[in-house]
Design a protein around this motif. Sequence first.
Motif, mmCIF file in Angstrom:
data_model
loop_
_atom_site.group_PDB
_atom_site.id
_atom_site.type_symbol
_atom_site.label_atom_id
_atom_site.label_comp_id
_atom_site.label_asym_id
_atom_site.label_seq_id
_atom_site.Cartn_x
_atom_site.Cartn_y
_atom_site.Cartn_z
ATOM 1 N N ILE A 150 0.844 -1.200 0.000
ATOM 2 C CA ILE A 150 0.000 0.000 0.000
ATOM 3 C C ILE A 150 0.882 1.254 0.000
ATOM 4 O O ILE A 150 0.654 2.186 -0.778
ATOM 5 N N ARG A 182 -9.682 -5.529 -1.540
ATOM 6 C CA ARG A 182 -9.758 -4.173 -0.990
ATOM 7 C C ARG A 182 -8.463 -3.378 -1.094
ATOM 8 O O ARG A 182 -8.404 -2.221 -0.685
ATOM 9 N N GLY A 183 -7.425 -4.002 -1.655
ATOM 10 C CA GLY A 183 -6.128 -3.320 -1.725
ATOM 11 C C GLY A 183 -6.180 -1.999 -2.466
ATOM 12 O O GLY A 183 -5.687 -0.974 -1.977
ATOM 13 N N ASN A 186 -7.905 0.669 -0.595
ATOM 14 C CA ASN A 186 -7.073 1.098 0.528
ATOM 15 C C ASN A 186 -6.003 2.096 0.092
ATOM 16 O O ASN A 186 -5.711 3.049 0.815
ATOM 17 N N ARG A 190 -6.280 5.645 1.864
ATOM 18 C CA ARG A 190 -5.203 5.991 2.798
ATOM 19 C C ARG A 190 -4.248 7.030 2.241
ATOM 20 O O ARG A 190 -3.662 7.814 2.988
ATOM 21 N N ILE A 244 -10.678 2.456 7.339
ATOM 22 C CA ILE A 244 -11.004 1.034 7.182
ATOM 23 C C ILE A 244 -12.377 0.865 6.531
ATOM 24 O O ILE A 244 -12.542 0.124 5.568
ATOM 25 N N LEU A 245 -13.361 1.595 7.071
ATOM 26 C CA LEU A 245 -14.715 1.454 6.546
ATOM 27 C C LEU A 245 -14.856 2.119 5.190
ATOM 28 O O LEU A 245 -15.565 1.626 4.309
ATOM 29 N N ARG A 248 -13.756 -0.238 2.603
ATOM 30 C CA ARG A 248 -14.774 -1.269 2.335
ATOM 31 C C ARG A 248 -15.890 -0.721 1.449
ATOM 32 O O ARG A 248 -16.326 -1.367 0.498
#
Lengths: 267, 91
Positions: A150, A182-183, A186, A190, A244-245, A248
């Motif tokens: 990531i 989900r990478g 993310n 992020r 995190i959410l 998703r």
Amino acid sequence: MANIGNGHGMFKRINHYWRILGTGISFVVFGIGGILFRIIVFPLLNILIWNQQLRIIYARRIIRFAFRVFADLMSFLGVLRYNIHGLERLERKGLLILANHPTLIDTVFLMAFVKQADCIIKSALWHNPFTRGSVRAAGYICNDDGPGLIEDCSASLNNGNNLIIFPEGTRTARDGIMEFKRGAANIAVRGKHNVTPIVIRSVPLTLVRGEKWWQVPPTKPVITIEVQEDIEVQTFLTRAGSEILAARQLTEYLQDYFMKENNNAKT
Amino acid sequence: MNTLNNKMSKDEIYIWVVDMLHEMFELEKSKITPQSNLYTELDIDSIDAVDIVVKMNQITGKRLNPDVFRAVRTVQDVVNVLAQLLAEEAK
């Protein structure tokens, strides 16, 4: 009528065998090209350019040019036809480009048209004799390194590279059902990188996961590449309240988005 | 989220872990059992696992060896790792 029908059938058959031959030629050219780049072009680049960053820039330029030639070769051979929309949206830097992956061939077009492209390479390509020269010279990201990936991806984007990711992690299944990992989301969430979606269609499908190169489709496939409007990542962060959410929710959104776009092509 | 301390029983730690999973990932508490596999049943991926480790480090003020967490599969494994981490603190 029967005569015309037969003539048509024969033409179709000849065309079918021609496309198998053309596909075979394309694969051979790709392999030979890969070896030549590895033993001549990139070693030469090593001698000529000593600055590593500059060398990577040139290596990627060379690769893009080679894929461009390869795309046109396939289209010249009559293996496929391709058209691209929204190319002007790619005239930027640091794009996080997410695409579906219906066919082996779509990679060719992404690499041919995305400037200063970076991508995540499975380690098999890092060792494959036909691709190792190029993927090493271009300094692509290797996917062995779990979570550190990531950060590597985000760093690449911040350096101005355009990073191409297939969120499915592999080619789309023939039934068109996509399961996004989900990478990619993310990385977006992020690193606060907006997503530039590229929707790829192959009608009919060709070189789907698990199929052999000689299993060409009944008619000449048309590959359509559509660069779409960016998806703002901040919206997801604000709504979800945590990274995190948000990752998703973005993953779910993207999965629906690409499957919907894909289904539109069928109707 | 409640604080953890080294006097907690494993049952209490379990409740804390379930709360954590619910808060971090919006998992339904009713779906979580001690035997639930994080990766195959609770849809946790390797990125989430790193977040769990970060969270546990924050809460305990200790540094969990990531290799220890790599062996974790079930919710009960998380509880055991956490209990061990808290016990270390007591030394």
